[in-house]
Scaffold this motif. Structure first.
Motif, PDB file in Angstrom:
ATOM      1  N   THR A   1       5.178  -5.963  15.315  1.00  0.00           N
ATOM      2  CA  THR A   1       6.357  -5.195  15.720  1.00  0.00           C
ATOM      3  C   THR A   1       7.151  -4.745  14.502  1.00  0.00           C
ATOM      4  O   THR A   1       7.618  -3.604  14.418  1.00  0.00           O
ATOM      5  CB  THR A   1       7.247  -6.035  16.652  1.00  0.00           C
ATOM      6  N   VAL A   2       7.297  -5.656  13.525  1.00  0.00           N
ATOM      7  CA  VAL A   2       7.966  -5.313  12.272  1.00  0.00           C
ATOM      8  C   VAL A   2       7.194  -4.215  11.544  1.00  0.00           C
ATOM      9  O   VAL A   2       7.775  -3.245  11.039  1.00  0.00           O
ATOM     10  CB  VAL A   2       8.100  -6.559  11.365  1.00  0.00           C
ATOM     11  N   LEU A   3       5.876  -4.373  11.509  1.00  0.00           N
ATOM     12  CA  LEU A   3       5.037  -3.380  10.841  1.00  0.00           C
ATOM     13  C   LEU A   3       5.126  -2.023  11.536  1.00  0.00           C
ATOM     14  O   LEU A   3       5.195  -0.985  10.869  1.00  0.00           O
ATOM     15  CB  LEU A   3       3.582  -3.864  10.816  1.00  0.00           C
ATOM     16  N   ARG A   4       5.134  -2.017  12.871  1.00  0.00           N
ATOM     17  CA  ARG A   4       5.207  -0.754  13.603  1.00  0.00           C
ATOM     18  C   ARG A   4       6.463   0.026  13.231  1.00  0.00           C
ATOM     19  O   ARG A   4       6.427   1.240  13.015  1.00  0.00           O
ATOM     20  CB  ARG A   4       5.168  -1.013  15.113  1.00  0.00           C
ATOM     21  N   LYS A   5       7.582  -0.665  13.141  1.00  0.00           N
ATOM     22  CA  LYS A   5       8.830  -0.002  12.773  1.00  0.00           C
ATOM     23  C   LYS A   5       8.721   0.620  11.382  1.00  0.00           C
ATOM     24  O   LYS A   5       9.163   1.758  11.156  1.00  0.00           O
ATOM     25  CB  LYS A   5       9.988  -0.995  12.818  1.00  0.00           C
TER      26      LYS A   5
ATOM     27  N   VAL B   1       0.839  -1.203   0.000  1.00  0.00           N
ATOM     28  CA  VAL B   1       0.000   0.000   0.000  1.00  0.00           C
ATOM     29  C   VAL B   1       0.871   1.249   0.000  1.00  0.00           C
ATOM     30  O   VAL B   1       0.658   2.187  -0.777  1.00  0.00           O
ATOM     31  CB  VAL B   1      -0.943   0.004   1.224  1.00  0.00           C
ATOM     32  N   GLN B   2       1.872   1.268   0.861  1.00  0.00           N
ATOM     33  CA  GLN B   2       2.759   2.427   0.964  1.00  0.00           C
ATOM     34  C   GLN B   2       3.513   2.672  -0.344  1.00  0.00           C
ATOM     35  O   GLN B   2       3.786   3.818  -0.709  1.00  0.00           O
ATOM     36  CB  GLN B   2       3.747   2.221   2.122  1.00  0.00           C
ATOM     37  N   ARG B   3       3.820   1.614  -1.059  1.00  0.00           N
ATOM     38  CA  ARG B   3       4.548   1.739  -2.323  1.00  0.00           C
ATOM     39  C   ARG B   3       3.649   2.211  -3.476  1.00  0.00           C
ATOM     40  O   ARG B   3       4.154   2.613  -4.531  1.00  0.00           O
ATOM     41  CB  ARG B   3       5.172   0.391  -2.709  1.00  0.00           C
ATOM     42  N   SER B   4       2.342   2.126  -3.292  1.00  0.00           N
ATOM     43  CA  SER B   4       1.407   2.445  -4.377  1.00  0.00           C
ATOM     44  C   SER B   4       1.204   3.946  -4.502  1.00  0.00           C
ATOM     45  O   SER B   4       1.164   4.670  -3.498  1.00  0.00           O
ATOM     46  CB  SER B   4       0.049   1.781  -4.120  1.00  0.00           C
ATOM     47  N   ASN B   5       1.064   4.409  -5.737  1.00  0.00           N
ATOM     48  CA  ASN B   5       0.780   5.830  -5.935  1.00  0.00           C
ATOM     49  C   ASN B   5      -0.608   6.172  -5.435  1.00  0.00           C
ATOM     50  O   ASN B   5      -0.822   7.148  -4.730  1.00  0.00           O
ATOM     51  CB  ASN B   5       0.944   6.205  -7.421  1.00  0.00           C
ATOM     52  N   LYS B   6      -1.574   5.334  -5.768  1.00  0.00           N
ATOM     53  CA  LYS B   6      -2.959   5.455  -5.314  1.00  0.00           C
ATOM     54  C   LYS B   6      -3.540   4.043  -5.232  1.00  0.00           C
ATOM     55  O   LYS B   6      -2.994   3.103  -5.811  1.00  0.00           O
ATOM     56  CB  LYS B   6      -3.785   6.299  -6.293  1.00  0.00           C
ATOM     57  N   ILE B   7      -4.650   3.908  -4.530  1.00  0.00           N
ATOM     58  CA  ILE B   7      -5.298   2.603  -4.381  1.00  0.00           C
ATOM     59  C   ILE B   7      -6.779   2.752  -4.687  1.00  0.00           C
ATOM     60  O   ILE B   7      -7.448   3.647  -4.141  1.00  0.00           O
ATOM     61  CB  ILE B   7      -5.118   2.031  -2.948  1.00  0.00           C
ATOM     62  N   ALA B   8      -7.297   1.924  -5.581  1.00  0.00           N
ATOM     63  CA  ALA B   8      -8.728   1.921  -5.893  1.00  0.00           C
ATOM     64  C   ALA B   8      -9.436   0.936  -4.973  1.00  0.00           C
ATOM     65  O   ALA B   8      -8.979  -0.193  -4.797  1.00  0.00           O
ATOM     66  CB  ALA B   8      -8.953   1.531  -7.353  1.00  0.00           C
ATOM     67  N   VAL B   9     -10.539   1.365  -4.392  1.00  0.00           N
ATOM     68  CA  VAL B   9     -11.295   0.520  -3.467  1.00  0.00           C
ATOM     69  C   VAL B   9     -12.739   0.431  -3.953  1.00  0.00           C
ATOM     70  O   VAL B   9     -13.367   1.454  -4.256  1.00  0.00           O
ATOM     71  CB  VAL B   9     -11.265   1.096  -2.038  1.00  0.00           C
TER      72      VAL B   9
ATOM     73  N   GLU C   1       8.591   4.811  10.404  1.00  0.00           N
ATOM     74  CA  GLU C   1       9.553   5.408   9.475  1.00  0.00           C
ATOM     75  C   GLU C   1       8.889   5.989   8.230  1.00  0.00           C
ATOM     76  O   GLU C   1       9.293   7.045   7.735  1.00  0.00           O
ATOM     77  CB  GLU C   1      10.582   4.353   9.062  1.00  0.00           C
ATOM     78  N   GLN C   2       7.869   5.292   7.710  1.00  0.00           N
ATOM     79  CA  GLN C   2       7.314   5.633   6.406  1.00  0.00           C
ATOM     80  C   GLN C   2       5.981   6.386   6.440  1.00  0.00           C
ATOM     81  O   GLN C   2       5.662   7.119   5.516  1.00  0.00           O
ATOM     82  CB  GLN C   2       7.144   4.356   5.574  1.00  0.00           C
ATOM     83  N   SER C   3       5.194   6.179   7.504  1.00  0.00           N
ATOM     84  CA  SER C   3       3.879   6.816   7.548  1.00  0.00           C
ATOM     85  C   SER C   3       3.463   7.070   8.993  1.00  0.00           C
ATOM     86  O   SER C   3       2.467   6.536   9.478  1.00  0.00           O
ATOM     87  CB  SER C   3       2.836   5.926   6.849  1.00  0.00           C
ATOM     88  N   PRO C   4       4.220   7.898   9.718  1.00  0.00           N
ATOM     89  CA  PRO C   4       3.977   8.097  11.157  1.00  0.00           C
ATOM     90  C   PRO C   4       2.587   8.627  11.488  1.00  0.00           C
ATOM     91  O   PRO C   4       2.105   8.430  12.604  1.00  0.00           O
ATOM     92  CB  PRO C   4       5.080   9.083  11.563  1.00  0.00           C
ATOM     93  N   LYS C   5       1.935   9.290  10.529  1.00  0.00           N
ATOM     94  CA  LYS C   5       0.592   9.794  10.795  1.00  0.00           C
ATOM     95  C   LYS C   5      -0.407   8.663  11.038  1.00  0.00           C
ATOM     96  O   LYS C   5      -1.515   8.913  11.542  1.00  0.00           O
ATOM     97  CB  LYS C   5       0.109  10.664   9.637  1.00  0.00           C
TER      98      LYS C   5
END
Length: 327
Positions: free
Chosen positions: A234-238, A194-202, A242-246
């Motif tokens: 725990t892996v995901l939290r790290k 998801v983070q790597r995607s420019n946009k996501i269609a739902v 780093e990548q999407s703290p919001k």
């Protein structure tokens, strides 16, 4: 409509009673340009034989044979050799509507996104919907940023963290694989795509039927391997820090729900150490969940109940949740 090759990856292990239903639903897709990879993960029943029978009749199907390594290893094996421009995953005891791939691809194409997501329905032996009973047109198409999608995913708001029910550009898996030998393997991987995607269609088309087996992972009583979920979180939290703290507040809610699900599957006195650790985790995160207006109502209620102690929380949970109990 352009019809690029789409790879469908289906790990296969001990599913002789379900695999035909799954394969039939895939070969019946209205979107036909498919590479169907059936990964025999060292199955000991007739599943591999059934797969080969279908492969002999449909040139789109390839049966891959490997030593047993688990769901993650089977998916990774197929990811390493697939040829599709896009890829989707289906579990071998599940099945899909005839529009599953078409809907996902149309949503992705018309929105110019890297990934698309549709919805699912839990099904049981006593309730198996007809895969042809579905809507042809796209339902409630939305286009989300990666941050918006992660927020919805962590709040479990019509987006789940599961690998299935999604269509990905294959490049999203560059240097990304599922953790070997771990349960809840989707947790550290799907959010990265998801983070790597420019946009996501739902879309809200219900195109995936998630079959609930009595002996499935989600419905088993507690065993220590289920703590893989905590390790993967725990892996995901790290990664999120780093990548999407919001999205940390949303992730806290998802973590709280994950810990709750595992903790209240403990029905014996043989795992009191694990029970204590998990209970302390709930107490550590309950305030942030309770005060989070975006959190699911059931998560906030669970957080509130923890202030009355383990016994009351466990009692209410056991009366309102079906996972880990006899179906």
């Amino acid at each position: 409509m352009n019809t690029p090759l789409i790879t469908v990856i289906i790990p296969v292990y001990q599913v002789e009673n379900y695999i035909k239903r799954c394969i039939e639903s895939v070969i019946s897709q209205t979107y036909s340009n498919l590479e169907i990879l059936l990964v025999d993960d060292g199955t000991l029943d007739d599943s591999a034989k059934i797969c080969q029978e279908y492969a002999d009749k449909d040139s789109r199907i390839t049966v891959l044979h490997k030593k047993n390594g688990g769901l993650s290893d089977a998916r990774n094996y197929a990811l390493n050799i697939m040829n599709g421009e896009y890829v989707t995953f289906i579990d071998s005891d599940d099945y899909v509507t005839v529009y599953y791939v078409e809907h996902l691809y149309k949503a992705l194409l018309c929105s110019n996104t890297d990934m698309s997501i549709s919805w699912f329905k839990n099904v049981f032996e006593s309730y198996l919907p007809d895969k042809n009973d579905c809507k042809k047109e796209l339902q409630n198409l939305e286009v989300l940023s990666s941050a918006q999608c992660l927020e919805r995913m962590f709040y479990q708001n019509f987006i789940e963290i599961s690998a299935w029910g999604k269509l990905y550009k294959s490049c999203l898996f560059d240097n990304l694989r599922y953790p070997f030998g771990k349960l809840y393997e989707d947790i550290p991987v799907t959010p990265v795509t998801v983070q790597r995607s420019n946009k996501i269609a739902v879309i809200k088309n219900v195109d995936y039927f998630y079959f609930q087996r009595k002996n499935g992972i989600q419905n088993m009583y507690f065993n220590p391997s289920k703590l893989n979920a905590i390790e993967n979180m725990t892996v995901l939290r790290k990664f999120i820090e780093e990548q999407s703290p919001k999205n940390i507040d949303a992730l806290n809610c998802r973590y709280f729900s994950t810990v709750s699900n595992i903790l209240f599957q403990i029905k014996d006195n043989d795992h009191n150490t694990e029970k204590k650790i998990l209970w302390n985790e709930l107490k550590a995160y309950r305030k942030s969940v309770l005060l989070n207006g975006k959190a699911r109502k059931k998560a906030r209620i669970a957080a509130f109940l923890t202030y009355f102690g383990y016994t009351i929380t466990n009692f209410v949970y056991s009366k309102t949740q079906w996972r880990g109990s006899n179906l």
